[in-house]
Design an enzyme around this catalytic site. Structure first.
Site, PDB file in Angstrom:
ATOM      1  CG  MET A  79      -2.093  -1.189   1.212  1.00 39.73           C
ATOM      2  SD  MET A  79      -2.700  -1.523   2.102  1.00 39.73           S
ATOM      3  CE  MET A  79      -4.083   0.524   2.098  1.00 39.73           C
ATOM      4  CG  HIS A  80       0.819   3.474   2.812  1.00 43.88           C
ATOM      5  ND1 HIS A  80      -0.700   3.669   2.794  1.00 43.88           N
ATOM      6  CD2 HIS A  80       1.007   2.582   3.812  1.00 43.88           C
ATOM      7  CE1 HIS A  80      -1.298   2.988   3.680  1.00 43.88           C
ATOM      8  NE2 HIS A  80      -0.172   2.137   4.604  1.00 43.88           N
ATOM      9  CG  ASP A 236       0.106  -5.081   2.112  1.00 48.75           C
ATOM     10  OD1 ASP A 236      -0.465  -4.626   2.253  1.00 48.75           O
ATOM     11  OD2 ASP A 236       1.278  -4.719   1.661  1.00 48.75           O
TER      12      ASP A 236
END
Length: 485
Positions: A79-80, A236
């Site tokens: 992520m991110h 995830d």
């Protein structure tokens, strides 16, 4: 047949799943992280694509008939990450990853520019999130910022290359700090605060919805009968939750991956950002979750193995399955800073209490305990947010160690269940989302609990000792923070 792809930090994993939800075959390809400066963590998105092709080619070689029958593909991903593209979908710079800490000052700027950030997003601004990274790019790389046509999270970049579509789903989008998490839509106020607009964002879908089809030339490459549907997918951790059937309120799990996560599914948007608890959308419609996150978990053991010049397998081979008592030394696992509960990207790790008697086994145990204590911090933060956890599953690479599982059960004082096949959980969850996108089945009919192995109960003879050790551990962060500042 359904295929799941999981874009992790250290590798791409692919899993092929049949109609009975049995794994037919798996494949993976490694990835590397670049650290060009202190607190920086980056990857070249083109490496993700080459690794994806490698993993998919391996699946096609191992099971050509089954690969040809694939009807849906699901994506899971780290992520991110800020993947920045120009108007021709060319990558403008390396992706700034989830564990990058360079944008601490920009977090303060963002909260000042958008006073309702915590209320809307359910999270405190942290350098790991995507939005502060864009303020950093605007400040330090203005030419790149001015060229940005689209901002994609890592798995959405893979989707673009697989399907030609700019699409993201709710669980990953919630980790950008641009999503109104309760409404499940982009926040115009949040985008304005970072000098961006909706036209630079991908289209939003639910994780179990269709989000495009595989390009015909790729379907021909893998000899597929037709171009499969590509599902929205999941971040995830949300994909891991789907693989575990953690889609109902109260479901919980611990992940010992590169980072560490304590997850709890919730029926509503339930933010508590002041305790650095993440409140995100689930990838299942009208479902949310809370997470406590530590930035370094199994990666701590990998780091120790490299320092000692030995493999992780060698380090673990001589370790017992259960601890006799807590280690005499403490390890603070802040190798990349920390999120829950400290929100401190600049703090760094430490061994405390080393002596001449500290040997390799002592250090290995202390690293495992330090990660477990950090996850206990997460548990206490979720409890402060009103979440009750009575038991949890445990997944991730670190969960393969019996000693680590036992230490974690003792420190959390919770029964933890082993999961069969947990090493492909993110990719397996993505394959389930692919099935939902193709079939339209109710999520509860597909996202069933997995086969569980042993349940590791806390050792009552060690309960008091670990409780006392945790209280001592809690005193170390303030002291380390004072020294670091």
């Amino acid at each position: 047949m359904f295929l799941g792809l999981d874009l992790g930090t250290s590798s791409i994993k692919a899993v092929l799943v049949d109609e009975q939800q049995s794994v037919v075959t798996t494949a993976s390809a490694p990835l590397e992280v670049s650290r060009p400066a202190p607190t920086h963590s980056e990857q070249d998105p083109t490496h993700w694509w080459h690794a994806t092709l490698s993993a998919m080619d391996a699946i096609a070689a191992q099971a050509p008939r089954e690969m040809g029958a694939v009807r849906g593909i699901g994506l899971s991903g780290q992520m991110h990450g800020a993947t920045l593209l120009d108007a021709a979908d060319r990558v403008l710079r390396p992706c700034i990853l989830w564990n990058d800490g360079r944008s601490a000052l920009e977090c303060d700027d963002l909260e000042a520019a958008w006073p309702s950030l915590r209320t809307v997003t359910g999270n405190i601004a942290m350098p790991g999130f995507t939005a502060p990274k864009l303020l950093w790019v605007r400040k330090h790389e203005p030419d790149i910022f001015s060229a940005i046509a689209k901002i994609l999270l890592p798995k959405a970049y893979l989707r673009l290359l697989l399907s030609g579509e700019h699409v993201e789903e709710m669980s990953d989008a919630a980790g950008t700090l641009w999503l109104d998490v309760g409404r499940r839509d982009w926040s115009d106020d949040g985008l304005t605060a970072t000098h961006l607009s909706r036209r630079q964002m991908p289209r939003l879908v639910e994780g179990s919805a269709a989000a495009g089809r595989l390009r015909p030339e790729l379907a021909r490459r893998w000899k597929m009968a037709a171009s499969p549907i590509i599902a929205g997918g999941a971040g995830d951790n949300a994909a891991g939750a789907v693989s575990l059937g953690a889609i109902r309120p109260g479901d919980a799990f611990v992940s010992l991956g590169t980072s560490g996560v304590l997850w709890a599914t919730t029926a509503r948007f339930a933010p508590n950002p002041n305790a650095a608890v993440h409140a995100f959308c689930h990838c299942i419609p009208q479902t949310w979750h809370q997470m406590g996150v530590i930035l370094s978990a199994a990666s701590c053991l990998a780091w120790l193995a490299e320092i000692l010049g030995q493999s992780e397998v060698t380090l673990l081979a001589s370790m017992p399955e259960r601890p006799a008592r807590p280690s005499d030394i403490f390890f603070l696992p802040y190798l990349s800073g920390e999120r829950t509960p400290h929100n401190d990207p600049r703090i760094r790790g430490a061994f405390v209490g080393l002596s001449h008697q500290a040997d390799r086994a002592t250090m290995v145990q202390s690293v495992m305990e330090g990660v477990a204590f950090a996850l206990r911090d997460c548990l206490e933060a979720l409890r402060a947010a009103g979440t009750q956890i009575d038991a949890a599953d445990v997944i991730g690479g670190g969960a393969r160690s019996p000693l680590w599982r036992s230490i974690l059960a003792n420190v959390l004082d919770l029964p933890l269940s082993e999961i069969v096949g947990a090493d492909v959980s993110g990719a397996f969850g993505a394959a389930r989302l692919a099935r939902l996108a193709v079939s339209g089945e109710p999520p509860a009919d597909v996202c069933l609990p997995p086969e569980r192995g042993r349940t590791i109960a806390p050792d009552r003879d060690l309960r008091d000792a670990y409780a006392a050790a945790y209280l001592r551990y809690r005193k170390l962060y303030p002291a380390l923070k004072e020294i670091a500042s």
